[in-house]
Design a protein around this motif. Structure first.
Motif: not given
Ligand SMILES: [Zn+2]
Lengths: 297, 313
Positions: A64, A66-67, A45, A48, A69
């Motif tokens: 993404c 986790s973040c 990514c 992150c 994006h």
């Molecule tokens: Zn990310």
């Protein structure tokens, strides 16, 4: 007060019913594919720096995990994720390639992009239903010459606006474009006037236009139909502006502040109604369509 | 090529002026210089696109203030966007044209550095476009024809301009101009670059001076985007097809206004006369249309502006 004259039919059937002959019959359903070796490959990514299998990102609407994006997503897949049961009908537009500047190797470039992307040009137009509400849906793709607008893109967008106007359907446009198409010169510039004029006609006839700004929306597209929405939404983190950041930095001779021209910046400055992440897009659009389905008085 | 010739012409003109002011006027020498100038001007017959870009940007080229002084009467300037700012790069107001009240709007360039700083070298921010729209909507309210003069290197690509909504200001002008119910005539007098030019250019009649240029972007910008090299701008000038003749052939403009050999700055009076004649001719045609017809006429023009290049499958 002007009352929008919209014919929005809530139906139980999943099938989009269209009688107009310009609409061809083609529906695709999103099916869960098994991961190919390419999809098994790892990707990072850019925001992150987390490593993911490509398939994990793909299955998360190209976002993404986790973040949050938002990666680029293909135009056709965006529509499939949006409309009821993945059903939609492409609008036919009989406009072919033209090379007004006799720009060298331009046609070859377009042909190779058509093969690579499976799109005929940088924009995809169709009709589909979102939570039962029919709408004309236009999606631009930055994968096709940066989503730049030449004659074909301008014409497809204009015909989609005119179709929505004729059928009294709401119009949703996902913009993604670096601006006017350099290879077609002045006639690309004129697409700004052509699309904006069509949009104003639609507007004066009471049509509902929801503009969804995605990364990136700049130049001739941001300075024409992209910013003319009754409702303007944006995906998180999208670059939205007239001039590109590099041009501005050259002009003012200094670095731009972090987050300049991003969706969040645009919302803070009053140009975006709401920032909507991809997983909330369908329900948000459905809400807006629902709120416009009855006259105010 | 034109640059050297033009500079030589300027030198000769200065020399002639100097001789004329001396106590004993050397008529013979003046005659020789005038012949030289004449020969130089005659060399300006076949100008290429790059030459025209030079002339279009010439600092002595007539500006909107000159056109207003020489073609219109009783000009009343209107400032401000009525939203918080005055942008000097757009100049406009109400004037009489052959006795008829009209609204005149255009990009403003200065005659010297100080003036140019004041009007930002003719590069508007959103406030300038909003001011232009304010004046246009007012013209529509009072049934005044609108005449715009286009001469800009482009919309200003600055931090504040972006923050205040450059995109939406231009887009709104394109949309609202397309539906105006009064005659709109646009004259491209110098450089017409990008959406910054078009934002006051959605007109029933688009006219262009012979040596003016009108393009998607400045040649330098074009070269930067396509080849990452702004020094290839001369090459870009040819490629872009930005001359009045090119645009006429495309069907983007309606008529070409002739200029004196060597460029408008060599004989401005002649240019004012030609511009006047062309505006008058277009206006005569347009005033015959009723308000709805005017909007329809303009809509159709831009709806079909690329029809010669529309290939059907
Ligand atoms: Zn990310």
């Amino acid at each position: 007060m002007k009352i929008p004259n919209l014919r929005l039919l809530k139906r139980k059937s999943n099938q989009v019913i269209l009688t107009d002959s310009v609409v061809s019959d083609m529906s695709v359903k999103e099916e869960k594919p098994s991961a190919t070796p390419v999809e098994e490959a790892m990707t990072q990514c850019p925001k992150c720096k987390q490593e993911y299998r490509k398939i994990d990102i793909k299955e998360n609407m190209n976002v993404c995990p986790s973040c949050g994006h938002h990666f680029v997503i293909s135009a056709e897949r965006r529509v499939r994720l949006l409309v009821d049961n993945g059903f939609y009908k492409p609008l036919k537009c009989k406009v072919a390639f033209s090379n007004p500047l006799d720009y060298p190797d331009y046609e070859e470039k377009i042909v190779s992009l058509q093969e690579k992307t499976g799109m005929d040009e940088a924009v995809f137009t169709c009709v589909g239903a979102i939570d039962g509400y029919d709408a004309v849906i236009v999606v631009m793709s930055s994968k096709f010459l940066m989503g730049s607008m030449g004659i074909v893109v301008g014409e497809k967008v204009t015909q989609a606006i005119e179709y929505a106007d004729r059928k009294k359907l709401p119009l949703i446009i996902f913009t993604a474009s670096g601006g006017a198409r350099m290879q077609e010169g002045i006639l690309s510039l004129m697409q700004m006037a052509k699309t904006s004029a069509a949009m104003e006609k639609f507007n004066l006839n009471g049509g509902l236009y929801i503009s969804v700004l995605t990364h990136p929306t700049t130049g001739g597209v941001s300075a024409s139909f992209a910013t003319l929405g009754d409702i303007t939404l944006a995906e998180p983190g999208a670059l939205i502006g007239f001039a590109g950041p590099r041009v501005i930095e050259q002009t003012i001779g200094q670095k731009l502040p972090e987050g300049f021209q991003r969706s969040e910046f645009q919302m803070e400055h009053g140009f975006v109604d709401q920032i909507v992440s991809r997983d909330k897009m369908r329900e948000t659009l459905a809400q807006i369509l629902r709120l416009h389905s009855k006259k105010g008085r | 090529m034109i640059k050297e010739i033009d500079e030589k012409i300027t030198e000769i003109e200065l020399e002639i002026e100097k001789l004329k002011n001396e106590e004993i006027v050397d008529e013979a020498q003046i005659y020789v210089l005038k012949r030289q100038k004449h020969d130089l001007v005659r060399m300006c017959k076949d100008l290429d696109a790059h030459d025209k870009v030079y002339l279009a940007r010439h600092k002595k080229r007539p500006k909107i203030t000159d056109y207003i002084d020489n073609i219109f009467e009783d000009f009343f300037e209107q400032k401000g966007d009525a939203l918080g700012k005055e942008d000097g790069s757009i100049y406009g107001g109400i004037a009489l044209y052959k006795g008829l009240p009209v609204t005149v709007i255009g990009h403003r360039k200065g005659n010297d550095l100080q003036e140019n700083i004041k009007c930002n070298f003719g590069m508007p921010g959103p406030e300038g476009y909003r001011k232009a729209l304010r004046l246009m909507k007012q013209a529509e309210k009072f049934g005044r024809p609108i005449i715009t003069f286009i001469d800009t290197p482009g919309a200003y690509p600055g931090l504040e301009a972006e923050t205040n909504g450059q995109s939406i200001a231009i887009a709104t002008n394109l949309a609202k101009m397309s539906a105006l119910k009064v005659p709109v005539i646009a004259v491209v007098t110098g450089e017409g670059s990008s959406g910054g030019a078009l934002a006051i250019g959605v007109a029933n009649s688009v006219l262009m001076l012979e040596n003016a240029v009108y393009s998607i972007l400045s040649p330098e910008g074009y070269a930067t985007i396509l080849w990452k090299d702004s020094s290839r701008s001369a090459e870009a000038c040819d490629m872009m097809k930005l001359t009045a003749k090119d645009l006429y052939n495309y069907g983007v403009i309606d008529d070409i206004i002739p200029e004196p050999l060597g460029g408008a700055h060599l004989n401005p009076k002649n240019v004012y006369k030609n511009v006047d004649k062309h505006i008058s001719k277009e206006l005569e045609k347009l005033v015959k249309l009723n308000p709805d017809e005017l909007a329809k006429h303009r809509y159709k023009k831009f709806r079909n502006i690329d029809s010669n290049y529309m290939n059907l499958l």
